[in-house]
Design an enzyme around this catalytic site. Sequence first.
Site, PDB file in Angstrom:
ATOM      1  N   CYS A 115     -27.596   2.880  42.126  1.00 43.97           N
ATOM      2  CA  CYS A 115     -27.126   4.257  41.929  1.00 43.97           C
ATOM      3  C   CYS A 115     -28.232   5.125  41.333  1.00 43.97           C
ATOM      4  CB  CYS A 115     -25.847   4.281  41.090  1.00 43.97           C
ATOM      5  SG  CYS A 115     -24.911   5.833  41.297  1.00 43.97           S
ATOM      6  N   GLU A 143     -23.200  -4.182  41.248  1.00 40.69           N
ATOM      7  CA  GLU A 143     -23.165  -4.968  40.005  1.00 40.69           C
ATOM      8  C   GLU A 143     -21.812  -4.958  39.306  1.00 40.69           C
ATOM      9  OE1 GLU A 143     -23.716  -0.813  38.382  1.00 40.69           O
ATOM     10  OE2 GLU A 143     -24.151  -1.901  40.228  1.00 40.69           O
ATOM     11  N   HIS A 158     -22.816   0.668  43.541  1.00 41.10           N
ATOM     12  CA  HIS A 158     -22.818  -0.196  42.367  1.00 41.10           C
ATOM     13  C   HIS A 158     -22.376  -1.619  42.733  1.00 41.10           C
ATOM     14  CE1 HIS A 158     -23.463   2.812  39.170  1.00 41.10           C
ATOM     15  NE2 HIS A 158     -22.791   3.642  39.938  1.00 41.10           N
TER      16      HIS A 158
END
Length: 244
Positions: A87, A177, A175
């Site tokens: 991001c 993660e 994202h």
Amino acid sequence: MTDILIITHIDYCTPGHLAKVLDDAQLSFTELRADLNQLEGYDLDRPKAVAIMGGPMSVNDPLPWLQVEINALKHFISRDIPLLGHCLGGQLLAKALGAQVSKMAYTESGWQAMDVVAGAEQSPWLAHLPDDFDIFQWHGDTFALPEGAQPLLSNRWCANQAFSWGDKILALQGHPEMTAELVRQWLHDWSHLLDASQPSQQSCEVMLDKLDDKVGALNQVAEGFYRHWLSQAPELYARLNGLS
């Protein structure tokens, strides 16, 4: 200091699943907060791989530490080491490579389906991906493609969802993660910033529905990105446990 550096920008944009992958593989890492000026004095020639996480700020904000970070990324690029941006991190990589980052007309949020860009099917960054997959999104800025970049992913809300540059750099707009804990935290603290009446934004109910299943699928997507990122630093990849 360690051979892996993770740059963060605020307390609630953590390394998330990336930290678990590295911990499970017994690969230690250094986490530095760029917004707290922790890059100052850091040996930029030390890391063999760098990941850059997200944050609520824009790369165009007049914050002195952002220029320090961009300069650090330029140094890492010149060293030809593996770099992976999430991001804001992807936007910072685009900026460091000379591309523009601009504000979109809307915010894209939630679990958004991705499309592989025509011509990118053979990219090693995408070899692990299933035919249909989502990546969690929460952004109002977008990057243009740097000169020499290969576009990888796109969707109906954001034309540039991912690009690679050279063999060792991956910039992502989303994202990968995210963990279930992070999704719940963001929605608890920041849902007032969203407008579910906008077609580019999902409601909290939709984002939380079957959350564990969605996060499990996202973890598999993320781990493929992280595996290839680490594979570009052979001395690190050789020490991986459970990812090869």
